[in-house]
Design a protein around this motif. Structure first.
Motif, PDB file in Angstrom:
ATOM      1  N   ALA A   1      11.798 -10.269   8.601  1.00 25.49           N
ATOM      2  CA  ALA A   1      11.674  -9.017   7.866  1.00 25.49           C
ATOM      3  C   ALA A   1      10.943  -9.298   6.570  1.00 25.49           C
ATOM      4  O   ALA A   1      11.054 -10.377   6.003  1.00 25.49           O
ATOM      5  CB  ALA A   1      13.051  -8.422   7.591  1.00 25.49           C
ATOM      6  N   GLY A   2      10.169  -8.322   6.127  1.00 23.55           N
ATOM      7  CA  GLY A   2       9.427  -8.491   4.893  1.00 23.55           C
ATOM      8  C   GLY A   2       9.238  -7.186   4.160  1.00 23.55           C
ATOM      9  O   GLY A   2       9.289  -6.109   4.755  1.00 23.55           O
ATOM     10  N   LEU A   3       9.025  -7.281   2.842  1.00 30.16           N
ATOM     11  CA  LEU A   3       8.779  -6.138   1.963  1.00 30.16           C
ATOM     12  C   LEU A   3       7.470  -6.335   1.233  1.00 30.16           C
ATOM     13  O   LEU A   3       7.107  -7.461   0.890  1.00 30.16           O
ATOM     14  CB  LEU A   3       9.880  -6.031   0.904  1.00 30.16           C
ATOM     15  CG  LEU A   3      11.242  -5.521   1.305  1.00 30.16           C
ATOM     16  CD1 LEU A   3      12.215  -5.714   0.147  1.00 30.16           C
ATOM     17  CD2 LEU A   3      11.175  -4.066   1.698  1.00 30.16           C
ATOM     18  N   ALA A   4       6.778  -5.215   0.975  1.00 29.35           N
ATOM     19  CA  ALA A   4       5.556  -5.252   0.175  1.00 29.35           C
ATOM     20  C   ALA A   4       5.480  -3.959  -0.642  1.00 29.35           C
ATOM     21  O   ALA A   4       5.907  -2.906  -0.157  1.00 29.35           O
ATOM     22  CB  ALA A   4       4.328  -5.383   1.060  1.00 29.35           C
ATOM     23  N   PRO A   5       4.954  -4.009  -1.871  1.00 31.02           N
ATOM     24  CA  PRO A   5       4.824  -2.785  -2.670  1.00 31.02           C
ATOM     25  C   PRO A   5       3.959  -1.755  -1.954  1.00 31.02           C
ATOM     26  O   PRO A   5       3.006  -2.104  -1.261  1.00 31.02           O
ATOM     27  CB  PRO A   5       4.135  -3.264  -3.950  1.00 31.02           C
ATOM     28  CG  PRO A   5       4.374  -4.732  -4.006  1.00 31.02           C
ATOM     29  CD  PRO A   5       4.456  -5.193  -2.584  1.00 31.02           C
ATOM     30  N   ASN A   6       4.296  -0.461  -2.132  1.00 26.13           N
ATOM     31  CA  ASN A   6       3.461   0.599  -1.574  1.00 26.13           C
ATOM     32  C   ASN A   6       2.951   1.511  -2.687  1.00 26.13           C
ATOM     33  O   ASN A   6       3.368   1.398  -3.836  1.00 26.13           O
ATOM     34  CB  ASN A   6       4.194   1.377  -0.475  1.00 26.13           C
ATOM     35  CG  ASN A   6       5.409   2.130  -0.973  1.00 26.13           C
ATOM     36  OD1 ASN A   6       5.486   2.527  -2.130  1.00 26.13           O
ATOM     37  ND2 ASN A   6       6.372   2.321  -0.095  1.00 26.13           N
ATOM     38  N   ALA A   7       2.057   2.425  -2.338  1.00 22.89           N
ATOM     39  CA  ALA A   7       1.401   3.288  -3.322  1.00 22.89           C
ATOM     40  C   ALA A   7       2.367   4.272  -3.982  1.00 22.89           C
ATOM     41  O   ALA A   7       2.093   4.763  -5.069  1.00 22.89           O
ATOM     42  CB  ALA A   7       0.255   4.047  -2.659  1.00 22.89           C
TER      43      ALA A   7
ATOM     44  N   TYR B   1       9.110  -4.513  15.628  1.00 24.22           N
ATOM     45  CA  TYR B   1      10.257  -3.730  16.070  1.00 24.22           C
ATOM     46  C   TYR B   1      10.430  -2.446  15.269  1.00 24.22           C
ATOM     47  O   TYR B   1      10.760  -1.407  15.820  1.00 24.22           O
ATOM     48  CB  TYR B   1      11.532  -4.564  16.009  1.00 24.22           C
ATOM     49  CG  TYR B   1      11.496  -5.737  16.938  1.00 24.22           C
ATOM     50  CD1 TYR B   1      11.525  -5.554  18.314  1.00 24.22           C
ATOM     51  CD2 TYR B   1      11.399  -7.040  16.462  1.00 24.22           C
ATOM     52  CE1 TYR B   1      11.475  -6.633  19.185  1.00 24.22           C
ATOM     53  CE2 TYR B   1      11.360  -8.121  17.326  1.00 24.22           C
ATOM     54  CZ  TYR B   1      11.391  -7.908  18.680  1.00 24.22           C
ATOM     55  OH  TYR B   1      11.337  -8.975  19.543  1.00 24.22           O
ATOM     56  N   ALA B   2      10.217  -2.522  13.967  1.00 21.74           N
ATOM     57  CA  ALA B   2      10.373  -1.345  13.121  1.00 21.74           C
ATOM     58  C   ALA B   2       9.574  -1.546  11.838  1.00 21.74           C
ATOM     59  O   ALA B   2       9.327  -2.673  11.408  1.00 21.74           O
ATOM     60  CB  ALA B   2      11.842  -1.099  12.790  1.00 21.74           C
ATOM     61  N   CYS B   3       9.192  -0.430  11.244  1.00 26.78           N
ATOM     62  CA  CYS B   3       8.506  -0.474   9.953  1.00 26.78           C
ATOM     63  C   CYS B   3       8.847   0.817   9.215  1.00 26.78           C
ATOM     64  O   CYS B   3       9.372   1.762   9.786  1.00 26.78           O
ATOM     65  CB  CYS B   3       6.999  -0.623  10.128  1.00 26.78           C
ATOM     66  SG  CYS B   3       6.220   0.685  11.069  1.00 26.78           S
ATOM     67  N   GLY B   4       8.542   0.842   7.938  1.00 21.75           N
ATOM     68  CA  GLY B   4       8.826   2.048   7.161  1.00 21.75           C
ATOM     69  C   GLY B   4       8.698   1.804   5.681  1.00 21.75           C
ATOM     70  O   GLY B   4       8.126   0.794   5.246  1.00 21.75           O
ATOM     71  N   ASP B   5       9.249   2.737   4.933  1.00 21.96           N
ATOM     72  CA  ASP B   5       9.180   2.686   3.465  1.00 21.96           C
ATOM     73  C   ASP B   5      10.555   2.955   2.891  1.00 21.96           C
ATOM     74  O   ASP B   5      11.365   3.676   3.465  1.00 21.96           O
ATOM     75  CB  ASP B   5       8.240   3.772   2.938  1.00 21.96           C
ATOM     76  CG  ASP B   5       6.805   3.554   3.359  1.00 21.96           C
ATOM     77  OD1 ASP B   5       6.296   2.444   3.130  1.00 21.96           O
ATOM     78  OD2 ASP B   5       6.207   4.478   3.917  1.00 21.96           O
ATOM     79  N   ARG B   6      10.797   2.376   1.738  1.00 27.28           N
ATOM     80  CA  ARG B   6      11.987   2.712   0.968  1.00 27.28           C
ATOM     81  C   ARG B   6      11.514   3.242  -0.374  1.00 27.28           C
ATOM     82  O   ARG B   6      10.545   2.729  -0.965  1.00 27.28           O
ATOM     83  CB  ARG B   6      12.921   1.518   0.796  1.00 27.28           C
ATOM     84  CG  ARG B   6      12.367   0.427  -0.088  1.00 27.28           C
ATOM     85  CD  ARG B   6      13.345  -0.736  -0.156  1.00 27.28           C
ATOM     86  NE  ARG B   6      12.781  -1.755  -1.015  1.00 27.28           N
ATOM     87  CZ  ARG B   6      13.365  -2.220  -2.098  1.00 27.28           C
ATOM     88  NH1 ARG B   6      14.524  -1.761  -2.471  1.00 27.28           N
ATOM     89  NH2 ARG B   6      12.798  -3.156  -2.831  1.00 27.28           N
ATOM     90  N   VAL B   7      12.167   4.269  -0.876  1.00 22.89           N
ATOM     91  CA  VAL B   7      11.844   4.871  -2.152  1.00 22.89           C
ATOM     92  C   VAL B   7      12.933   4.455  -3.128  1.00 22.89           C
ATOM     93  O   VAL B   7      14.125   4.653  -2.866  1.00 22.89           O
ATOM     94  CB  VAL B   7      11.774   6.403  -2.040  1.00 22.89           C
ATOM     95  CG1 VAL B   7      11.479   7.023  -3.394  1.00 22.89           C
ATOM     96  CG2 VAL B   7      10.728   6.812  -1.019  1.00 22.89           C
ATOM     97  N   MET B   8      12.523   3.850  -4.215  1.00 15.61           N
ATOM     98  CA  MET B   8      13.487   3.359  -5.198  1.00 15.61           C
ATOM     99  C   MET B   8      13.964   4.498  -6.085  1.00 15.61           C
ATOM    100  O   MET B   8      13.226   5.398  -6.422  1.00 15.61           O
ATOM    101  CB  MET B   8      12.859   2.273  -6.059  1.00 15.61           C
ATOM    102  CG  MET B   8      12.438   1.040  -5.295  1.00 15.61           C
ATOM    103  SD  MET B   8      13.750   0.281  -4.342  1.00 15.61           S
ATOM    104  CE  MET B   8      14.836  -0.229  -5.646  1.00 15.61           C
ATOM    105  N   GLY B   9      15.227   4.426  -6.491  1.00 15.74           N
ATOM    106  CA  GLY B   9      15.800   5.372  -7.435  1.00 15.74           C
ATOM    107  C   GLY B   9      15.572   4.913  -8.859  1.00 15.74           C
ATOM    108  O   GLY B   9      14.875   3.940  -9.111  1.00 15.74           O
ATOM    109  N   GLU B  10      16.170   5.592  -9.758  1.00 18.42           N
ATOM    110  CA  GLU B  10      16.038   5.249 -11.182  1.00 18.42           C
ATOM    111  C   GLU B  10      17.004   4.148 -11.557  1.00 18.42           C
ATOM    112  O   GLU B  10      18.025   3.965 -11.020  1.00 18.42           O
ATOM    113  CB  GLU B  10      16.289   6.486 -12.043  1.00 18.42           C
ATOM    114  CG  GLU B  10      15.225   7.530 -11.825  1.00 18.42           C
ATOM    115  CD  GLU B  10      13.825   7.066 -12.196  1.00 18.42           C
ATOM    116  OE1 GLU B  10      13.661   6.341 -13.186  1.00 18.42           O
ATOM    117  OE2 GLU B  10      12.889   7.428 -11.483  1.00 18.42           O
TER     118      GLU B  10
END
Length: 87
Positions: free
Chosen positions: A57-63, A78-87
């Protein structure tokens, strides 16, 4: 990330809920800043079958200011997507 017997459903595939355990492990190991995850968008591409003992599994910054993730091995995404960070 090592798959566990308890991750698999009665059809012999990793249960969708277990993907979020994998993401939790990934996020907590890579984020030392304590920010909460606001939301996660996931696309399931291929089932993780019973013959798979380990995934990467890996993470990379997105726009959008969050991070994109992948769950994969040498032969499959197997899967991919995005996570949105909170404050």
């Amino acid at each position: 990330i090592t798959t566990r017997h308890s991750d698999y459903d009665m059809l012999g595939h990793v249960n969708n809920a277990a993907y979020f355990d994998y993401l939790d492990t990934l996020i907590r190991r890579s984020s030392g800043n304590g920010r909460a995850v606001k939301s996660i968008f996931i696309q399931y591409n291929k089932e993780i079958g019973g013959d798979v003992g380990m995934v990467k599994a890996g993470l990379a910054p997105n726009a959008a200011g969050g991070r994109s993730f992948v769950i994969y091995d040498e032969t499959q995404l197997y899967a991919c997507g995005d996570r949105v960070m909170g404050e």
